[in-house]
Design a protein around this motif. Structure first.
Motif, PDB file in Angstrom:
ATOM      1  N   VAL A  47       0.919  -1.293  -0.016  1.00 45.28           N
ATOM      2  CA  VAL A  47      -0.065   0.049   0.051  1.00 45.28           C
ATOM      3  C   VAL A  47       0.922   1.308  -0.068  1.00 45.28           C
ATOM      4  N   SER A  48       0.075   2.506  -0.258  1.00 48.91           N
ATOM      5  CA  SER A  48       1.096   3.714  -0.072  1.00 48.91           C
ATOM      6  C   SER A  48       1.338   4.167   1.283  1.00 48.91           C
ATOM      7  N   ASN A  49       0.597   4.069   2.167  1.00 49.95           N
ATOM      8  CA  ASN A  49       0.652   4.430   3.559  1.00 49.95           C
ATOM      9  C   ASN A  49      -0.163   3.430   4.306  1.00 49.95           C
ATOM     10  N   MET A  50       0.223   3.263   5.375  1.00 49.27           N
ATOM     11  CA  MET A  50      -0.581   2.475   6.514  1.00 49.27           C
ATOM     12  C   MET A  50      -0.105   2.532   7.997  1.00 49.27           C
ATOM     13  N   PHE A  51      -0.858   3.077   8.706  1.00 48.94           N
ATOM     14  CA  PHE A  51      -0.552   3.384  10.246  1.00 48.94           C
ATOM     15  C   PHE A  51      -1.449   3.127  11.229  1.00 48.94           C
ATOM     16  N   VAL A  52      -1.110   3.111  12.561  1.00 50.06           N
ATOM     17  CA  VAL A  52      -2.208   2.944  13.562  1.00 50.06           C
ATOM     18  C   VAL A  52      -2.468   4.034  13.902  1.00 50.06           C
ATOM     19  N   SER A  53      -3.734   4.742  14.057  1.00 48.54           N
ATOM     20  CA  SER A  53      -4.352   5.986  14.393  1.00 48.54           C
ATOM     21  C   SER A  53      -3.794   6.221  15.867  1.00 48.54           C
ATOM     22  N   LYS A  54      -3.336   7.471  15.883  1.00 46.90           N
ATOM     23  CA  LYS A  54      -2.772   8.109  17.305  1.00 46.90           C
ATOM     24  C   LYS A  54      -3.801   8.907  17.703  1.00 46.90           C
ATOM     25  N   SER A  55      -4.573   9.317  17.045  1.00 46.45           N
ATOM     26  CA  SER A  55      -5.939  10.408  17.310  1.00 46.45           C
ATOM     27  C   SER A  55      -7.164   9.654  17.851  1.00 46.45           C
ATOM     28  N   LEU A  56      -7.513   8.334  17.190  1.00 46.12           N
ATOM     29  CA  LEU A  56      -8.395   7.805  17.403  1.00 46.12           C
ATOM     30  C   LEU A  56      -8.108   6.765  18.767  1.00 46.12           C
ATOM     31  N   PRO A  57      -9.004   6.539  19.764  1.00 49.40           N
ATOM     32  CA  PRO A  57      -8.526   5.852  20.833  1.00 49.40           C
ATOM     33  C   PRO A  57      -8.557   4.158  20.667  1.00 49.40           C
ATOM     34  N   CYS A  58      -7.734   3.490  21.253  1.00 45.77           N
ATOM     35  CA  CYS A  58      -7.350   2.169  21.181  1.00 45.77           C
ATOM     36  C   CYS A  58      -8.227   1.946  22.460  1.00 45.77           C
ATOM     37  N   SER A  59      -9.117   0.752  22.501  1.00 46.40           N
ATOM     38  CA  SER A  59      -9.608   0.222  23.980  1.00 46.40           C
ATOM     39  C   SER A  59      -9.266  -1.243  23.531  1.00 46.40           C
ATOM     40  N   ASP A  60      -9.762  -1.968  24.702  1.00 47.46           N
ATOM     41  CA  ASP A  60      -9.537  -3.392  24.960  1.00 47.46           C
ATOM     42  C   ASP A  60     -10.119  -4.343  23.884  1.00 47.46           C
ATOM     43  N   ASP A  61     -11.038  -3.535  23.002  1.00 45.83           N
ATOM     44  CA  ASP A  61     -11.487  -4.136  21.872  1.00 45.83           C
ATOM     45  C   ASP A  61     -11.653  -3.754  20.507  1.00 45.83           C
ATOM     46  N   VAL A  62     -10.793  -2.539  20.430  1.00 40.32           N
ATOM     47  CA  VAL A  62     -10.943  -1.882  19.133  1.00 40.32           C
ATOM     48  C   VAL A  62      -9.374  -1.263  18.609  1.00 40.32           C
ATOM     49  N   ALA A  63      -9.015  -0.979  17.620  1.00 37.58           N
ATOM     50  CA  ALA A  63      -8.062  -0.217  17.136  1.00 37.58           C
ATOM     51  C   ALA A  63      -8.414   0.344  15.978  1.00 37.58           C
ATOM     52  N   TYR A  64      -7.758   1.604  15.510  1.00 37.01           N
ATOM     53  CA  TYR A  64      -8.311   1.996  14.282  1.00 37.01           C
ATOM     54  C   TYR A  64      -6.945   2.106  13.392  1.00 37.01           C
ATOM     55  N   ILE A  65      -6.915   2.049  12.149  1.00 33.69           N
ATOM     56  CA  ILE A  65      -5.732   1.799  11.252  1.00 33.69           C
ATOM     57  C   ILE A  65      -6.205   2.680  10.069  1.00 33.69           C
ATOM     58  N   ASN A  66      -5.107   3.559   9.727  1.00 26.29           N
ATOM     59  CA  ASN A  66      -5.386   4.444   8.548  1.00 26.29           C
ATOM     60  C   ASN A  66      -4.655   3.606   7.391  1.00 26.29           C
ATOM     61  N   ARG A 118      -3.785  -6.009  -4.726  1.00 20.16           N
ATOM     62  CA  ARG A 118      -3.802  -7.362  -5.522  1.00 20.16           C
ATOM     63  C   ARG A 118      -2.536  -7.819  -6.113  1.00 20.16           C
ATOM     64  N   GLU A 119      -2.116  -6.713  -7.074  1.00 16.63           N
ATOM     65  CA  GLU A 119      -1.074  -7.027  -7.975  1.00 16.63           C
ATOM     66  C   GLU A 119       0.166  -6.816  -7.126  1.00 16.63           C
ATOM     67  N   ALA A 120       0.370  -6.075  -6.146  1.00 18.43           N
ATOM     68  CA  ALA A 120       1.626  -5.775  -5.299  1.00 18.43           C
ATOM     69  C   ALA A 120       1.841  -7.065  -4.484  1.00 18.43           C
ATOM     70  N   PHE A 121       0.691  -7.640  -4.017  1.00 22.28           N
ATOM     71  CA  PHE A 121       0.892  -8.925  -3.092  1.00 22.28           C
ATOM     72  C   PHE A 121       1.202  -9.832  -4.070  1.00 22.28           C
ATOM     73  N   GLY A 122       0.483 -10.237  -5.176  1.00 18.95           N
ATOM     74  CA  GLY A 122       0.869 -11.364  -6.078  1.00 18.95           C
ATOM     75  C   GLY A 122       2.057 -11.218  -6.469  1.00 18.95           C
ATOM     76  N   ASN A 123       2.566 -10.067  -6.879  1.00 18.80           N
ATOM     77  CA  ASN A 123       4.121  -9.922  -7.409  1.00 18.80           C
ATOM     78  C   ASN A 123       5.261 -10.485  -6.263  1.00 18.80           C
ATOM     79  N   ALA A 124       4.832  -9.916  -5.001  1.00 21.21           N
ATOM     80  CA  ALA A 124       5.831 -10.193  -3.838  1.00 21.21           C
ATOM     81  C   ALA A 124       5.804 -11.788  -3.781  1.00 21.21           C
ATOM     82  N   LEU A 125       4.691 -12.470  -3.685  1.00 17.35           N
ATOM     83  CA  LEU A 125       4.410 -13.789  -3.753  1.00 17.35           C
ATOM     84  C   LEU A 125       5.327 -14.455  -4.622  1.00 17.35           C
TER      85      LEU A 125
END
Length: 138
Positions: A47-66, A118-125
């Motif tokens: 992907v171009s960019n991906m990270f765990v959100s620092k502004s949305l709260p993580c709790s015991d049952d949820v986290a947010y990823i951008n 899908r293409e990037a994943f297939g190529n890496a495989l």
């Protein structure tokens, strides 16, 4: 054999159990964030960019990823025990009106969102398989 517990002993045991339970809850919060970090590390190459959100709260049952796909589409993903799903179409944005299906894996979710993933994943495989093939021939 009968054992007689005084009120004081019972209350001390309860305090210990409560303390242990609180420690367990804190561990769950860390684990969901760690799970989100593992998801990011697993597919960041595709992907171009991906990270765990620092502004949305993580709790015991949820986290947010951008995530930003290679097509430049941005999503906010929710990670929970139910799986992963899109909850917003911008970083750090949860739209309560969005009703999207849960996906068991990040691979399945990204496969539906991004042909370039899908293409990037297939190529890496393919590269990994070729490397294994060459290692087996030497």
């Amino acid at each position: 054999m009968e054992t007689d517990y005084s009120h004081m002993e019972l209350s001390n045991n309860t305090e210990i159990e409560d303390s242990e339970f609180q420690d367990f809850e804190r561990t769950d919060v860390k684990d969901m964030r760690l799970e989100a970090e593992a998801v990011v590390n697993d597919v960041l190459f595709a992907v171009s960019n991906m990270f765990v959100s620092k502004s949305l709260p993580c709790s015991d049952d949820v986290a947010y990823i951008n995530v930003e796909t290679r097509e430049r589409n941005k999503y906010c993903l929710e990670l929970s025990e139910a799986g992963l799903r899109v909850v917003g179409y911008a970083f750090d944005h949860v739209d309560d009106n969005i009703q999207t299906p849960y996906h068991e894996t990040v691979y399945s979710l990204l496969d539906t969102l991004s042909p370039a993933y899908r293409e990037a994943f297939g190529n890496a495989l393919l590269r990994r398989l070729e490397a294994l093939k060459q290692d087996g021939q030497s």
